[in-house]
Design a protein around this motif. Structure first.
Motif, short mmCIF file in Angstrom:
data_model
loop_
_atom_site.label_atom_id
_atom_site.label_comp_id
_atom_site.label_asym_id
_atom_site.label_seq_id
_atom_site.Cartn_x
_atom_site.Cartn_y
_atom_site.Cartn_z
N MET A 148 1.10 -1.16 0.16
CA MET A 148 0.05 0.05 0.01
C MET A 148 0.90 1.25 -0.13
SD MET A 148 -2.88 1.10 2.85
CE MET A 148 -4.09 -0.02 2.25
N ASP A 149 0.54 2.25 -1.10
CA ASP A 149 1.43 3.25 -1.01
C ASP A 149 0.86 4.38 0.01
OD1 ASP A 149 -0.81 4.65 -2.12
OD2 ASP A 149 0.15 4.36 -4.06
N ILE A 150 1.68 5.24 0.10
CA ILE A 150 1.38 6.37 1.03
C ILE A 150 -0.15 7.31 0.87
CG2 ILE A 150 2.61 8.31 0.34
CD1 ILE A 150 2.24 7.32 4.09
N GLY A 151 -0.33 7.14 -0.36
CA GLY A 151 -1.49 7.95 -0.82
C GLY A 151 -2.66 7.08 -0.60
N GLU A 157 5.53 2.19 9.98
CA GLU A 157 6.60 3.01 9.32
C GLU A 157 6.31 4.64 10.09
OE1 GLU A 157 6.59 2.89 5.08
OE2 GLU A 157 7.11 0.77 5.30
N LEU A 158 5.24 5.05 9.52
CA LEU A 158 4.59 6.46 10.25
C LEU A 158 4.89 6.58 11.77
CD1 LEU A 158 1.65 7.14 7.86
CD2 LEU A 158 4.02 7.94 7.77
N LEU A 200 7.28 9.11 13.48
CA LEU A 200 6.70 10.39 14.82
C LEU A 200 7.32 10.19 15.96
CD1 LEU A 200 2.68 10.03 13.62
CD2 LEU A 200 4.51 11.75 13.25
N TYR A 201 7.83 9.16 16.42
CA TYR A 201 8.19 8.72 17.65
C TYR A 201 9.79 9.43 17.72
CZ TYR A 201 4.33 7.17 20.01
OH TYR A 201 3.17 7.22 20.79
N ARG A 202 10.02 10.59 17.37
CA ARG A 202 11.19 11.18 17.44
C ARG A 202 11.29 12.57 18.11
NH1 ARG A 202 11.56 11.70 11.70
NH2 ARG A 202 12.34 13.81 12.10
N TRP A 203 12.08 12.90 19.03
CA TRP A 203 11.82 14.11 19.79
C TRP A 203 11.91 15.18 18.94
CZ3 TRP A 203 10.19 14.04 24.55
CH2 TRP A 203 10.28 12.83 25.22
N ASP A 204 12.52 15.32 17.68
CA ASP A 204 12.48 16.42 17.05
C ASP A 204 11.18 16.81 16.40
OD1 ASP A 204 13.01 14.11 15.47
OD2 ASP A 204 13.77 15.33 13.88
N ARG A 228 10.04 12.10 5.24
CA ARG A 228 10.09 10.60 5.16
C ARG A 228 8.86 9.58 5.25
NH1 ARG A 228 13.73 7.34 9.45
NH2 ARG A 228 12.35 7.91 11.33
N GLY A 229 8.03 10.12 6.14
CA GLY A 229 6.64 9.37 6.31
C GLY A 229 5.69 9.69 5.26
#
Length: 95
Positions: A1-4, A49-50, A54-58, A93-94
């Motif tokens: 499944m693509d992101i769209g 993947e998403l 998302l689970y990054r401090w930045d 990137r997500g």
């Protein structure tokens, strides 16, 4: 499944929830249950993947100006906040 396609599934569930008055998560589960098993697995892979993106401090810190009072324990609420605003707040990137 693509992101769209992934975001189309999310949008369809959001629209279905608004139309029926059911909670978003219930509508999403119902809509995914109607799909072939392979598509469900692909949705789960894309979600993971998403989630990891998302689970990054930045990313979390970038959302701070958009929230009035964010505490460290609210970090786990970030994906639902991002889901509410859709792909525009997901890291590049997500997308």
């Amino acid at each position: 499944m693509d992101i769209g396609t992934f975001w189309n599934v999310i949008e369809a569930a959001r629209a279905g929830a608004a139309e029926t008055g059911k909670p978003f998560d219930e509508v999403l589960v119902e809509q995914l249950a109607d799909r072939p098993q392979q598509e469900i697995l692909e949705y789960a892979e894309r979600f993971d993947e998403l989630h990891d993106a998302l689970y990054r401090w930045d990313v979390w810190a970038g959302c701070l100006p958009h929230r009035r009072r964010v505490l460290r324990r609210q970090f786990h609420g970030l994906p639902s906040w991002c889901d509410r605003f859709g792909p525009s707040v997901v890291p590049a990137r997500g997308r």
